[in-house]
Design an enzyme around this catalytic site. Structure first.
Site, PDB file in Angstrom:
ATOM      1  N   ARG A 169       0.839  -1.190   0.060  1.00 23.19           N
ATOM      2  CA  ARG A 169      -0.032  -0.122   0.272  1.00 23.19           C
ATOM      3  C   ARG A 169       0.964   1.250   0.029  1.00 23.19           C
ATOM      4  O   ARG A 169       0.565   2.248  -0.749  1.00 23.19           O
ATOM      5  CB  ARG A 169      -0.944   0.307   1.128  1.00 23.19           C
ATOM      6  CG  ARG A 169      -2.231  -0.562   1.111  1.00 23.19           C
ATOM      7  CD  ARG A 169      -2.666  -1.230   2.296  1.00 23.19           C
ATOM      8  NE  ARG A 169      -1.661  -2.223   2.723  1.00 23.19           N
ATOM      9  CZ  ARG A 169      -1.747  -3.508   2.367  1.00 23.19           C
ATOM     10  NH1 ARG A 169      -2.723  -3.973   1.565  1.00 23.19           N
ATOM     11  NH2 ARG A 169      -0.919  -4.499   2.432  1.00 23.19           N
ATOM     12  N   THR A 170       1.756   1.438   0.916  1.00 22.87           N
ATOM     13  CA  THR A 170       2.456   2.557   1.012  1.00 22.87           C
ATOM     14  C   THR A 170       3.289   3.050  -0.233  1.00 22.87           C
ATOM     15  O   THR A 170       3.119   4.287  -0.536  1.00 22.87           O
ATOM     16  CB  THR A 170       3.403   2.697   2.457  1.00 22.87           C
ATOM     17  OG1 THR A 170       2.498   2.269   3.447  1.00 22.87           O
ATOM     18  CG2 THR A 170       3.696   3.991   2.593  1.00 22.87           C
ATOM     19  N   HIS A 191       4.704   5.950  11.550  1.00 19.17           N
ATOM     20  CA  HIS A 191       4.332   5.835   9.975  1.00 19.17           C
ATOM     21  C   HIS A 191       3.433   7.176   9.747  1.00 19.17           C
ATOM     22  O   HIS A 191       1.939   6.635   9.619  1.00 19.17           O
ATOM     23  CB  HIS A 191       3.617   4.315   9.969  1.00 19.17           C
ATOM     24  CG  HIS A 191       3.166   3.989   8.454  1.00 19.17           C
ATOM     25  ND1 HIS A 191       3.285   4.825   7.464  1.00 19.17           N
ATOM     26  CD2 HIS A 191       2.970   2.529   7.864  1.00 19.17           C
ATOM     27  CE1 HIS A 191       2.864   4.020   6.526  1.00 19.17           C
ATOM     28  NE2 HIS A 191       2.701   2.704   6.687  1.00 19.17           N
ATOM     29  N   ARG A 208      11.125   4.243   3.196  1.00 18.97           N
ATOM     30  CA  ARG A 208      10.531   3.116   4.292  1.00 18.97           C
ATOM     31  C   ARG A 208      12.057   2.397   4.637  1.00 18.97           C
ATOM     32  O   ARG A 208      12.906   2.141   3.773  1.00 18.97           O
ATOM     33  CB  ARG A 208       9.551   2.244   3.601  1.00 18.97           C
ATOM     34  CG  ARG A 208       9.395   1.005   4.740  1.00 18.97           C
ATOM     35  CD  ARG A 208       8.363   0.115   4.549  1.00 18.97           C
ATOM     36  NE  ARG A 208       7.069   0.921   4.661  1.00 18.97           N
ATOM     37  CZ  ARG A 208       5.693   0.385   4.838  1.00 18.97           C
ATOM     38  NH1 ARG A 208       5.602  -1.052   4.510  1.00 18.97           N
ATOM     39  NH2 ARG A 208       4.983   1.035   5.251  1.00 18.97           N
ATOM     40  N   LYS A 222      25.246  -3.122  -1.313  1.00 26.01           N
ATOM     41  CA  LYS A 222      27.012  -3.023  -1.329  1.00 26.01           C
ATOM     42  C   LYS A 222      27.581  -2.229  -0.118  1.00 26.01           C
ATOM     43  O   LYS A 222      28.684  -2.149  -0.168  1.00 26.01           O
ATOM     44  CB  LYS A 222      27.216  -2.386  -2.624  1.00 26.01           C
ATOM     45  CG  LYS A 222      26.819  -3.050  -3.894  1.00 26.01           C
ATOM     46  CD  LYS A 222      26.936  -2.043  -5.184  1.00 26.01           C
ATOM     47  CE  LYS A 222      26.189  -2.469  -6.219  1.00 26.01           C
ATOM     48  NZ  LYS A 222      26.232  -1.480  -7.404  1.00 26.01           N
TER      49      LYS A 222
HETATM   50  N1   CP Z   1      -0.426   0.080   5.748  1.00 23.56           N
HETATM   51  C1   CP Z   1       0.840  -0.255   5.137  1.00 23.56           C
HETATM   52  O1   CP Z   1       1.967   0.248   5.740  1.00 23.56           O
HETATM   53  O2   CP Z   1       0.793  -1.342   4.446  1.00 23.56           O
HETATM   54  P1   CP Z   1       2.211  -1.752   3.529  1.00 23.56           P
HETATM   55  O3   CP Z   1       3.185  -2.489   4.454  1.00 23.56           O
HETATM   56  O4   CP Z   1       1.643  -2.724   2.551  1.00 23.56           O
HETATM   57  O5   CP Z   1       2.917  -0.599   2.808  1.00 23.56           O
END
Ligand code: CP
Length: 306
Positions: free
Chosen positions: A51-52, A129, A101, A80
């Site tokens: 999703r993110t 998040h 991320r 590396k």
């Molecule tokens: N909600 C969320 O962070 O989903 P993903 O890990 O799929 O990005």
């Protein structure tokens, strides 16, 4: 130049403006279709995501921009030994904004200190998040019509769950918010959040182990996954993973206007037989995630559409 590391980077007024913008985007998508023509978003994902990453990319594409990036550390020069600071200095030459991320808490913060483009924290370890929080706030505001006077049940992995930590930080700034923290003893909300965030802001909360005991009191039930990737040993994960399973029977205990949110992905914690319940809002939440990230990209790039 602004970055987004935590939901607290925006004031409540700025958050409200951002959510208003997201709602205008939902209502008038064509108006925004060329707002980012010629702009590029880089997605730097050192940890798996559906999703993110894809919603950031969909957001930039919906705005007329383009996307580039990597979806695992293995497919980048991190494998590396390249540092986050060298990576972001490089990516700053290619893109106008980036979403990162990383499994290590604080990595996006290191990136923003070496970046010449806005950096969005797309999840750092068990820490924060913030774009999920923006998504959650927009969803709650849309389904309940307000962000104050709410009793919110947070259920599952409250120890490692970064979505829960970010959401608590954001919601304590609204009026008359009450939390019911539903978790097994081993996955309780960390003491530093109970003390530094809830107690310090005089937020009413109680802790429950049984989901059934909390259900009748809730306006929102925020379910979370027990995250295999945060456990040090498999045995503990196996013992905890099916501690909570929300099903049709348990939904009978909830008020008719209690909505269920989940950041997803889910494993077993929400039975698929709940999906057809009109109170199941977790796939609507996914859609709101695109609108709110479109609003965020416009805000961080300081692009205004008349
Ligand atoms: N909600 C969320 O962070 O989903 P993903 O890990 O799929 O990005």
């Amino acid at each position: 130049m602004r970055h987004l590391m935590s939901p607290l980077d925006f004031t409540v007024e700025e958050l409200d403006q951002l959510l208003d913008l997201a709602q205008d985007i939902e209502a008038n998508p064509k108006k925004y279709a060329h707002a980012c023509d010629g702009k590029k978003l880089a997605t730097l994902f050192y940890e798996p995501s559906t999703r993110t990453r894809l919603s950031h990319e969909a957001a930039m594409l919906n705005l007329g921009g383009s996307v580039l990036g990597f979806s695992s550390a293995d497919s980048s020069s991190a494998s590396k030994g390249e540092s986050v600071s060298d990576t972001i200095r490089t990516v700053s030459c290619y893109a106008d904004i980036c979403a990162m991320r990383h499994p290590k808490e604080g990595a996006p913060m290191v990136a923003c200190q070496h970046s010449s483009i806005p950096v969005i924290n797309a999840g750092d370890g068990g820490h924060q998040h913030p774009t999920q929080t923006l998504t959650d706030l927009l969803t709650i505001r849309n389904v309940k019509g307000r962000l104050n006077n709410l009793t919110i049940g947070l259920c599952g992995d409250l120890k490692f769950g970064r979505t829960v930590h970010s959401l608590i930080n954001a919601l304590v700034r609204y009026e008359n918010i009450r939390f019911i923290l539903i978790s097994p003893e081993e996955l309780r909300l960390p003491e530093y959040i109970r003390h530094d965030v809830l107690d310090r802001n005089n937020i009413e909360y109680k802790e429950e182990v049984r989901l059934e005991d909390a259900m009748p009191e809730l306006d929102i039930l925020y379910m979370t996954r027990v995250q295999k990737e945060r456990f040090f040993n498999e045995e503990d994960y196996v013992r905890m993973k099916d501690f909570y399973i929300l099903d049709k029977e348990k939904m009978k205990l909830a008020p008719k206007d209690m909505y269920v949110l989940h950041p997803l992905p889910r494993v077993n914690e929400i039975s698929v037989d709940v999906d057809d319940d009109p109170r199941a809002a977790y796939f609507r939440q996914v859609q709101y995630g695109v609108y709110v990230r479109m609003a965020l990209i416009l805000t961080l790039l300081d692009i205004h559409v008349d």
